[in-house]
Design a protein around this motif. Structure first.
Motif, PDB file in Angstrom:
ATOM      1  N   THR A  88       0.830  -1.196   0.000  1.00  0.00           N
ATOM      2  CA  THR A  88       0.000   0.000   0.000  1.00  0.00           C
ATOM      3  C   THR A  88       0.868   1.251   0.000  1.00  0.00           C
ATOM      4  O   THR A  88       2.051   1.190   0.349  1.00  0.00           O
ATOM      5  CB  THR A  88      -0.961   0.012   1.213  1.00  0.00           C
ATOM      6  OG1 THR A  88      -1.808   1.146   1.127  1.00  0.00           O
ATOM      7  CG2 THR A  88      -0.203   0.048   2.522  1.00  0.00           C
ATOM      8  N   ARG A 101       4.724   0.891   1.686  1.00  0.00           N
ATOM      9  CA  ARG A 101       4.292   0.253   2.910  1.00  0.00           C
ATOM     10  C   ARG A 101       3.655  -1.112   2.690  1.00  0.00           C
ATOM     11  O   ARG A 101       3.246  -1.444   1.590  1.00  0.00           O
ATOM     12  CB  ARG A 101       3.268   1.159   3.618  1.00  0.00           C
ATOM     13  CG  ARG A 101       3.863   2.483   4.026  1.00  0.00           C
ATOM     14  CD  ARG A 101       2.822   3.437   4.519  1.00  0.00           C
ATOM     15  NE  ARG A 101       3.464   4.563   5.174  1.00  0.00           N
ATOM     16  CZ  ARG A 101       2.849   5.388   5.994  1.00  0.00           C
ATOM     17  NH1 ARG A 101       1.575   5.233   6.250  1.00  0.00           N
ATOM     18  NH2 ARG A 101       3.503   6.368   6.557  1.00  0.00           N
ATOM     19  N   GLU A 103       0.579  -3.406   4.483  1.00  0.00           N
ATOM     20  CA  GLU A 103      -0.534  -3.466   5.427  1.00  0.00           C
ATOM     21  C   GLU A 103      -0.695  -4.908   5.873  1.00  0.00           C
ATOM     22  O   GLU A 103      -0.879  -5.796   5.042  1.00  0.00           O
ATOM     23  CB  GLU A 103      -1.812  -2.970   4.762  1.00  0.00           C
ATOM     24  CG  GLU A 103      -3.015  -3.004   5.672  1.00  0.00           C
ATOM     25  CD  GLU A 103      -4.269  -2.538   4.961  1.00  0.00           C
ATOM     26  OE1 GLU A 103      -4.437  -1.322   4.776  1.00  0.00           O
ATOM     27  OE2 GLU A 103      -5.038  -3.419   4.546  1.00  0.00           O
ATOM     28  N   ILE A 113       0.275  -0.938   9.657  1.00  0.00           N
ATOM     29  CA  ILE A 113       0.985  -0.584   8.428  1.00  0.00           C
ATOM     30  C   ILE A 113       2.438  -0.298   8.791  1.00  0.00           C
ATOM     31  O   ILE A 113       2.720   0.478   9.701  1.00  0.00           O
ATOM     32  CB  ILE A 113       0.336   0.636   7.750  1.00  0.00           C
ATOM     33  CG1 ILE A 113      -1.089   0.289   7.313  1.00  0.00           C
ATOM     34  CG2 ILE A 113       1.172   1.097   6.564  1.00  0.00           C
ATOM     35  CD1 ILE A 113      -1.864   1.447   6.714  1.00  0.00           C
TER      36      ILE A 113
END
Length: 143
Positions: A88, A101, A103, A113
């Protein structure tokens, strides 16, 4: 196994430029007009942000993912309770110093996250412990 957080240079620039007034307050308090309260507040803020910047990391040990960020932030996630991982770029506040990132969804509704420097290796290590984890890949994958 320890994974440092990936750090975006522009985010570091914003953070450290925002710290300039606190350094200025400390210098002014010490050399020009001594104010113990301003000096202490500035030092605490600088130490807090500095610790977060230099010590955000993700530790995998004994079937637990421990997320460390700053003096007080420590989160433990049991790897056996993780059910999905997805890449993400969500800018929500998180113990991540990059917008590249991951999650992690665990338990029934919990999410965290993070931004490990080597996300592929990180995911590989997590999946070695819990091969039932589903990895949702997107076109914005991080390296």
């Amino acid at each position: 196994m320890v994974f440092s957080s990936k750090k975006d240079w522009w985010l570091g620039g914003i953070i450290w430029i925002a710290m300039i007034p606190f350094f200025y307050i400390i210098i002014q308090s010490i050399f020009i007009e001594f104010s113990m309260i301003l000096t202490i507040i500035s030092l605490v803020f600088i130490l807090f942000v500095g610790d977060m910047w230099f010590n955000t990391k993700y530790v995998i040990a004994r079937r637990i993912l421990e997320v460390r960020s700053g003096f007080l932030k420590k989160k433990k996630v049991f790897i056996d309770e993780i059910h999905t991982i997805r890449f993400t770029k969500n800018p929500i506040a998180a113990p991540a110093l990059s917008l590249d990132r991951i999650e992690i969804n665990y338990n029934q509704y919990d999410t965290i996250i993070i931004s490990p420097r080597n996300s592929k290796r990180f995911i590989h290590e997590i999946i070695k412990i819990n091969p039932k984890i589903k990895v949702n890949k997107t076109d914005t994958q991080v390296n």
